[in-house]
Design a protein around this motif. Structure first.
Motif, PDB file in Angstrom:
ATOM      1  N   ARG A 188       0.727  -1.167   0.055  1.00  0.00           N
ATOM      2  CA  ARG A 188      -0.027  -0.116   0.099  1.00  0.00           C
ATOM      3  C   ARG A 188       0.800   1.364  -0.122  1.00  0.00           C
ATOM      4  O   ARG A 188       0.364   2.352   0.106  1.00  0.00           O
ATOM      5  N   ALA A 189       2.087   1.355  -0.179  1.00  0.00           N
ATOM      6  CA  ALA A 189       2.915   2.231   0.015  1.00  0.00           C
ATOM      7  C   ALA A 189       2.884   3.010  -1.211  1.00  0.00           C
ATOM      8  O   ALA A 189       2.948   2.311  -2.300  1.00  0.00           O
ATOM      9  N   ALA A 190       2.718   4.403  -1.155  1.00  0.00           N
ATOM     10  CA  ALA A 190       2.526   5.207  -2.334  1.00  0.00           C
ATOM     11  C   ALA A 190       4.054   5.784  -2.647  1.00  0.00           C
ATOM     12  O   ALA A 190       4.405   6.327  -1.884  1.00  0.00           O
ATOM     13  N   TYR A 191       4.456   5.219  -3.604  1.00  0.00           N
ATOM     14  CA  TYR A 191       5.834   5.872  -4.052  1.00  0.00           C
ATOM     15  C   TYR A 191       5.847   6.311  -5.684  1.00  0.00           C
ATOM     16  O   TYR A 191       4.931   5.939  -6.163  1.00  0.00           O
ATOM     17  N   GLN A 192       6.781   7.398  -5.937  1.00  0.00           N
ATOM     18  CA  GLN A 192       6.473   8.150  -7.013  1.00  0.00           C
ATOM     19  C   GLN A 192       7.863   8.263  -7.530  1.00  0.00           C
ATOM     20  O   GLN A 192       8.925   9.111  -7.079  1.00  0.00           O
ATOM     21  N   PRO A 193       8.393   7.449  -8.555  1.00  0.00           N
ATOM     22  CA  PRO A 193       9.758   7.431  -9.030  1.00  0.00           C
ATOM     23  C   PRO A 193       9.760   8.825  -9.788  1.00  0.00           C
ATOM     24  O   PRO A 193       8.812   9.345 -10.389  1.00  0.00           O
ATOM     25  N   GLY A 194      10.921   9.189 -10.011  1.00  0.00           N
ATOM     26  CA  GLY A 194      11.309  10.340 -10.790  1.00  0.00           C
ATOM     27  C   GLY A 194      12.643  10.812 -10.960  1.00  0.00           C
ATOM     28  O   GLY A 194      13.450   9.971 -10.607  1.00  0.00           O
ATOM     29  N   ILE A 195      12.956  11.634 -11.878  1.00  0.00           N
ATOM     30  CA  ILE A 195      14.339  12.082 -12.283  1.00  0.00           C
ATOM     31  C   ILE A 195      14.446  13.348 -11.763  1.00  0.00           C
ATOM     32  O   ILE A 195      13.708  14.304 -12.332  1.00  0.00           O
ATOM     33  N   VAL A 196      15.442  13.843 -11.054  1.00  0.00           N
ATOM     34  CA  VAL A 196      16.034  15.135 -10.599  1.00  0.00           C
ATOM     35  C   VAL A 196      17.216  15.561 -10.917  1.00  0.00           C
ATOM     36  O   VAL A 196      18.154  14.761 -10.859  1.00  0.00           O
ATOM     37  N   ALA A 197      17.213  16.777 -11.191  1.00  0.00           N
ATOM     38  CA  ALA A 197      18.453  17.512 -11.945  1.00  0.00           C
ATOM     39  C   ALA A 197      19.110  18.238 -10.560  1.00  0.00           C
ATOM     40  O   ALA A 197      18.281  19.125  -9.787  1.00  0.00           O
ATOM     41  N   VAL A 198      20.011  17.974 -10.259  1.00  0.00           N
ATOM     42  CA  VAL A 198      21.033  18.025  -8.988  1.00  0.00           C
ATOM     43  C   VAL A 198      22.093  19.474  -9.357  1.00  0.00           C
ATOM     44  O   VAL A 198      23.045  18.709  -9.974  1.00  0.00           O
ATOM     45  N   PRO A 199      21.833  20.627  -9.056  1.00  0.00           N
ATOM     46  CA  PRO A 199      23.072  21.447  -9.424  1.00  0.00           C
ATOM     47  C   PRO A 199      24.344  21.244  -8.684  1.00  0.00           C
ATOM     48  O   PRO A 199      24.431  20.818  -7.555  1.00  0.00           O
ATOM     49  N   LEU A 200      25.532  21.358  -9.221  1.00  0.00           N
ATOM     50  CA  LEU A 200      26.670  20.646  -8.540  1.00  0.00           C
ATOM     51  C   LEU A 200      27.647  21.876  -8.158  1.00  0.00           C
ATOM     52  O   LEU A 200      27.611  22.843  -9.056  1.00  0.00           O
ATOM     53  N   ASP A 201      28.181  21.858  -6.918  1.00  0.00           N
ATOM     54  CA  ASP A 201      29.164  22.981  -6.781  1.00  0.00           C
ATOM     55  C   ASP A 201      30.568  22.529  -7.042  1.00  0.00           C
ATOM     56  O   ASP A 201      31.639  22.867  -6.817  1.00  0.00           O
ATOM     57  N   ILE A 202      30.698  20.908  -7.013  1.00  0.00           N
ATOM     58  CA  ILE A 202      32.021  20.271  -7.135  1.00  0.00           C
ATOM     59  C   ILE A 202      32.803  20.720  -8.489  1.00  0.00           C
ATOM     60  O   ILE A 202      32.131  20.660  -9.474  1.00  0.00           O
ATOM     61  N   GLN A 203      33.886  20.932  -8.434  1.00  0.00           N
ATOM     62  CA  GLN A 203      34.769  21.199  -9.582  1.00  0.00           C
ATOM     63  C   GLN A 203      35.626  20.122 -10.395  1.00  0.00           C
ATOM     64  O   GLN A 203      35.666  19.823 -11.307  1.00  0.00           O
ATOM     65  N   SER A 204      36.176  19.266  -9.236  1.00  0.00           N
ATOM     66  CA  SER A 204      37.049  17.976  -9.794  1.00  0.00           C
ATOM     67  C   SER A 204      36.122  17.057 -10.446  1.00  0.00           C
ATOM     68  O   SER A 204      35.253  16.560 -10.019  1.00  0.00           O
ATOM     69  N   ASP A 205      36.822  16.550 -11.601  1.00  0.00           N
ATOM     70  CA  ASP A 205      36.484  15.226 -11.888  1.00  0.00           C
ATOM     71  C   ASP A 205      36.268  14.280 -10.903  1.00  0.00           C
ATOM     72  O   ASP A 205      35.243  13.473 -11.026  1.00  0.00           O
TER      73      ASP A 205
END
Length: 165
Positions: free
Chosen positions: A90-107
């Motif tokens: 009965r758990a309602a879950y909602q899959p999705g794609i999220v864009a996360v802005p990055l502050d990390i510089q190094s590869d």
């Protein structure tokens, strides 16, 4: 410094005249202690940023150990969350794609962040933008995309940036 620590561990093994893993670990710990006490007198150039150089070898190792503990805890917590979703019909879950802005510089930092996100159950790193400023993540349960972004930036990215800025 890691090479020096390994060298001190090997010297410890030779002085102990036994070559077991336990003796090697003790040698690494003894070497770590010696480096921690004498690090200020070791003056050769380090291939790290000024911020990392100020923290020193001991501080960097402690950050890596802390980060490893955090990752293990995040994996355990995510396993429990995914198990709850799977076992509760009965758990309602909602899959999705999220864009996360990055502050990390190094590869290396971006790669570590993406891999840690993928290691936690319920999330997968999909892609990084061509300008390396945005990481796209698929999550099994995205009730609030802003909360997910805040969690990734506040917990995962912040801790990765302490190791690899």
């Amino acid at each position: 410094m890691l090479v020096l620590n390994l060298l001190l561990a090997i010297i410890w093994l030779v002085l102990q005249t036994s070559f077991t893993w336990a003796d090697f670990v003790v040698g690494m710990l003894v070497g770590f202690g010696i480096i921690g006490m004498t690090e200020a007198t070791l003056t050769w150039q380090r291939p790290f940023s000024d911020q990392q150089a100020k923290r020193g070898y001991v501080g960097r190792v402690m950050k890596v150990i802390s980060f490893s503990g955090f990752v293990i805890w995040a994996i355990i917590k995510s396993n429990l969350d995914v198990a709850w979703l799977v076992l509760n019909p009965r758990a309602a879950y909602q899959p999705g794609i999220v864009a996360v802005p990055l502050d990390i510089q190094s590869d290396l930092g971006i790669t570590l962040l993406a891999n840690v996100i993928t290691l936690t159950p319920g999330t997968v790193s999909l892609d990084i933008s061509s300008d390396r400023r945005t990481l796209y993540i698929h999550a099994m349960n995205v009730q609030d995309p802003d909360a997910l972004r805040a969690e990734i930036k506040g917990e995962f990215e912040r801790r990765v940036m302490e190791i690899f800025p």
